[in-house]
Enzyme design. Sequence first.
Site, mmCIF file in Angstrom:
data_model
loop_
_atom_site.group_PDB
_atom_site.id
_atom_site.type_symbol
_atom_site.label_atom_id
_atom_site.label_comp_id
_atom_site.label_asym_id
_atom_site.label_seq_id
_atom_site.Cartn_x
_atom_site.Cartn_y
_atom_site.Cartn_z
ATOM 1 C CD GLU A 155 3.645 -1.270 7.099
ATOM 2 O OE1 GLU A 155 4.208 -1.495 8.406
ATOM 3 O OE2 GLU A 155 3.615 -0.447 6.555
ATOM 4 C CG ASP A 160 -0.322 -0.585 2.683
ATOM 5 O OD1 ASP A 160 0.727 -1.077 2.577
ATOM 6 O OD2 ASP A 160 -0.879 0.357 3.510
#
Lengths: 404, 404, 404, 404
Positions: free
Chosen positions: A135, A68
């Site tokens: 994350e 991400d």
Amino acid sequence: MTIDLEALYIDLHRNPELSFQETRTASIAAGHLRDLGLDVIEGLGTTGVAAVLRNGDGPVVWLRADMDALPVEEQTGLAYASTAKGVDPAGNTVPVMHACGHDMHVTAMVGAVEKLVAERAEWAGTIVVLIQPAEEYGAGARAMLDDGLLERVPRPDVVLGQHVTPLPAGIIGVRPGTQMAASDGLTVTLHGRGGHGSRPHATIDPVVMAAATVMRLQTVVSRETDPRDVAVVTVGSIHAGLKNNIIPAEATLELSLRYPTDELREITLEKVERIVRAEAMASGAEQEPTIRTDHTLPATINDDEATARAVAAFRRTFGDASVIDPGLFTGSEDVSWFARDAGVPLVFWFWGGADPERFAAAEAAGTINSDIPTNHSPFFAPEIHPTIEVGVSAMRAAAREFLS
Amino acid sequence: MTIDLEALYIDLHRNPELSFQETRTASIAAGHLRDLGLDVIEGLGTTGVAAVLRNGDGPVVWLRADMDALPVEEQTGLAYASTAKGVDPAGNTVPVMHACGHDMHVTAMVGAVEKLVAERAEWAGTIVVLIQPAEEYGAGARAMLDDGLLERVPRPDVVLGQHVTPLPAGIIGVRPGTQMAASDGLTVTLHGRGGHGSRPHATIDPVVMAAATVMRLQTVVSRETDPRDVAVVTVGSIHAGLKNNIIPAEATLELSLRYPTDELREITLEKVERIVRAEAMASGAEQEPTIRTDHTLPATINDDEATARAVAAFRRTFGDASVIDPGLFTGSEDVSWFARDAGVPLVFWFWGGADPERFAAAEAAGTINSDIPTNHSPFFAPEIHPTIEVGVSAMRAAAREFLS
Amino acid sequence: MTIDLEALYIDLHRNPELSFQETRTASIAAGHLRDLGLDVIEGLGTTGVAAVLRNGDGPVVWLRADMDALPVEEQTGLAYASTAKGVDPAGNTVPVMHACGHDMHVTAMVGAVEKLVAERAEWAGTIVVLIQPAEEYGAGARAMLDDGLLERVPRPDVVLGQHVTPLPAGIIGVRPGTQMAASDGLTVTLHGRGGHGSRPHATIDPVVMAAATVMRLQTVVSRETDPRDVAVVTVGSIHAGLKNNIIPAEATLELSLRYPTDELREITLEKVERIVRAEAMASGAEQEPTIRTDHTLPATINDDEATARAVAAFRRTFGDASVIDPGLFTGSEDVSWFARDAGVPLVFWFWGGADPERFAAAEAAGTINSDIPTNHSPFFAPEIHPTIEVGVSAMRAAAREFLS
Amino acid sequence: MTIDLEALYIDLHRNPELSFQETRTASIAAGHLRDLGLDVIEGLGTTGVAAVLRNGDGPVVWLRADMDALPVEEQTGLAYASTAKGVDPAGNTVPVMHACGHDMHVTAMVGAVEKLVAERAEWAGTIVVLIQPAEEYGAGARAMLDDGLLERVPRPDVVLGQHVTPLPAGIIGVRPGTQMAASDGLTVTLHGRGGHGSRPHATIDPVVMAAATVMRLQTVVSRETDPRDVAVVTVGSIHAGLKNNIIPAEATLELSLRYPTDELREITLEKVERIVRAEAMASGAEQEPTIRTDHTLPATINDDEATARAVAAFRRTFGDASVIDPGLFTGSEDVSWFARDAGVPLVFWFWGGADPERFAAAEAAGTINSDIPTNHSPFFAPEIHPTIEVGVSAMRAAAREFLS
């Protein structure tokens, strides 16, 4: 025909996606892994990918990359800089950038798997590749596990992961024991009473309440933590009000707390809460502040024995001088959950992405902190080469160490 | 057939519009004024309306009502409470509410004009009705004037305006001299250096810079202003950061400053700027803060002679006991620009909208500030009756006083 | 032979004495009053002097001058500047200076009495001269009254007093109603936990607790008081610690609070206490702060009718232009107690001591606050002439007004 | 006949003396050393004592104990608690207490020398005993050296010293490398403009300036120091003002700064200075703050090889389990100067004085910081036994290790 990793990296960098929205990234990664012959499961914990390569009897090694990006407006000036926008959970349109290097993680993982597939005759065992969402929310590993990951792929004997950092490109940093701090993310809402900007006495000003709270929170680290301990209390966001002449009814602070141990975690949280509540009292607030825990990340603790094996593999691959103990990182990771849930060792290491000459100059000048952009900075930009190649080699070397 | 003012008020209240976006409100007001026989100009300074009623030789009286609403989420619980949303200049979707009572201003103006039209045989002269946008930005009067207002309608001999407030319904408050404070709206951008929330030492934290600035700004009033002077330094909004674990690169403060005189204005602005710059220095900021003036409002100064005439008219209309000197209001207005540009006297007064019994109880208990919602509060809600009627009568009485 | 008032003033200025220690000053004043034929009582409330001149039937007028000096190190550079030292109640040796002009008060009183004695054929009644100790503690008037003053001298019909200020010399300032603010003096002790300066985490740092408290107290005025009200929250002293490397166990703040009304007094005291307690909580203090009231001074309220008479007398004496309404002073006085205990009117006025040219220049430049030293400043130094003469004439004129 | 060490300790504890005023303590120590047969020089660097015992050819070992007490009011409640008063350099009368245990240092030194004398047949070499003044000022070692110490006694081959701490009695704590932090003591004077407490606008309030400075200084550690580094910024004293209703002209802060390295020292001092100057600017100060360095202490760095030898001796004497690495202490010492000036190795260790049971209970409860009084606390009180005996044995064992 080999995969063009540079093109892959640039593509991912140009198309960053916010946490839990990594559909394009996941799809690209899944495509490559499928092309390489792995069995791919998509949509794990929203957008997570797990890909399995069975290659005879032997250890099961989990290789994890997160994917991400962040709500940061890229300012690197690179030709391939991101101009992407995204919509955050609050519904705001925000700029998006791979300011933490997860694009590099995915690229290096694809490259490492390509190598491992190519040399499959040299090893036996099973590789499980995890391409993890979110994350940055500290939530993606949890989401994949809660979606049945342990039941859907072979259980691991070891979990491996890596992160690109502003160490000089070519350097691997890893240590046994606590490698990264534990962390909590809190949202604090301070409740005042709104009114007209010209009549402060008829309000309870949440802006002043918030400012006093931020100033007082500094003392958790400066006065209340043993100077030899490591603790961080960051107020990463503060928001109140819409207009200069309306005193708003509330203010919101988002806090990121860091500590290496559970004990310090507990007492730091107590202190933060004490200060938040007392500052609301000092303002005469009629309602207690709301304190919400957004995420809790455990410390990232490297297994002593497994780390020693990984270090040995890195030294053989890169030379002794290229493998260092980087000390404790105050950043946090959710990679631990994979190893904790499975009850197996973890090895998590850093690899450098900074221009070595620029790094050396900054080190000599004592200006590393100002000259070398760090993760989450709008200027964070790993050198493409040799960072991709080192990331590929490190993941491959560590994986091979644990495969038979 | 008379206009249903209650229905008009409720309709306007349910459909508030942000500053410079008051198309629906302007259209409704213009419709009524046109129906009453006035010559209507629309689109003045974006959405402003000017309507002229020529009724023989005599003085020209400008009657002004403002019409914009605020980005406030209504919490009155009223059956006719607003649930409207709008898009603010920054592109954010925000709740919208008539939290300052401008819906009441428009309603009372329509009612007053209806009466003046009905009794046109009793007076001579010219009425110019102004339905002004964007008072909340301190920009709408300026916009109408800059759009040629003085050339497009007859020049005034006097300018009249009124504002609903939390005085008890039935009460008129007005004083000669300074009735409302001068005001500046500033946007201060503090420039830090962003980075990862776990590595504060590699950043220049704009959240802490902003908090320290807010705390220090308190001393402008508490220490640097003569306690007998009136000054307000409100930080109405503070914004920085998107996420708990990213230290942002900058923070933005919106300030509303108030003072009764130009002299105090100048020295207060100097002090604010001095503190903002020094706090950036204290943080080691590498870039000076940016200080932008968003609006400058002059003091609202009532002409002595004209105010005496208006007061006399109010006393005749409402009785002596209902007309009070409310003291200086620290709020600000842009109505002055009409009188200043035309070089003619201004009379601007307040009329009450609070439930008299509730007000009396709060006064007895010393809890006016907490019990009686003030302008800009999400709970601000004038009593519909007799507030509409008193507003109609007050505007009518004052207008008649200055017409022949 | 007339008294050499300049020599008296210079002698008193060179020999200032701290509150309740004014033995030399009292003795000199008593000597002059006795020489002038008054019946003198000494030692009232420690060092106070009351002197009575009975001159036939008629009103009893109390004339009051205070005589104590301050722990300030004189920096006027005058030839007759004080170099005196004193011992304060805590046992510390401190510099002493007539930084509030009480030396001028005593001098003017002696001069006025001399005149009144000389012209005793022109009036009838009784004069009671009060030379009061410890005005700076807000305690001397109380002490004289508690020592039986009302029983030991004739009860007054009116109480008169005057204070030298940085108005231009030649100017008298007086207003009916509230002339000076009410005031409280508080001592706040914040309890932390001491320890070694290198181990803050093992302590509860009272220095930081005190600093946070001072910063937060600013908001009482800046946010919680109606900008149109007058309130002052001054922390006049802060003391903690003896050495850089010992974190002390406690900190002490001395606060001076000012407000024109009892209502504002009550809510301001509540706010101060709330903040002090909350900031101790924010520090995790194990013991509640101690808040002690050192003195409480009522507002100095001039009787409307008596003040009108005094103003008339001043205008006759000095001309209309020399008598002004100086507005509310935020300073406080204990002179009220004499009138309050006796249940009679008070007139208390100011007279100027600043160089008129310097004052005019500062006024033109807008630099009065920085250029004209105010009471309690180490640079405070009334012009000897005509300040003495004006003080003498003002007290004499007012006294004559109330005598038959 | 042996010296009664308990009686000696209690006598010293009851009669503490401030830095550079340790005449009684020095005289008692010198008397014992002379009685034991050493050649004694008194008055070194004011009150320092050096005593030489030549015992044949061999290494020269310097044994150092410091002897000054602190301006702390003892609150231990012990039968032998100090009630002493002293006069500090500012002329203030202050309580005095051996709150840092230097009484124990002197006692243990006398006991160790007694043993070494008794067993002089077993070793050869020269002992130089140093009884040092003014360690608490960081000035006594320097003073003895500047008074010619190196020329007046045999030059050392090694310097040994020890400090009693709140480790459990019986425990020795020592580490190679940096054992104690470097430190600077600064006095910061903030210049405002004084005036009357009721007229803050005519002053520049140094109390608020000081409070804002203290709050901002917290950020040096909380935001500007790498969380993994060790730094302390303590404001140990703050003083301003004499009276609640006089705003003073200046405020004084005394700072104690700590850091393990010279590099961190330099950047920390820069940050402190930057903040102090900026906060004065924020207040509009007309004069720059004055920053004076009162002392600079180097880090206390134990020689690797010599420390290994001392550790071996301690392990033989007390058992392996009783010798621990206590980590870096953030406190500072001036003992280094002896070794640095002589260019020889230093070994400096800690020995415990806390009740082991109480310590264990506090450790289990996680309340060591609140339950176990630390050096400089008014409650600091080593257990007399076995602390004296362990101190004697440790100094003796280390000395014997380096003698032949």
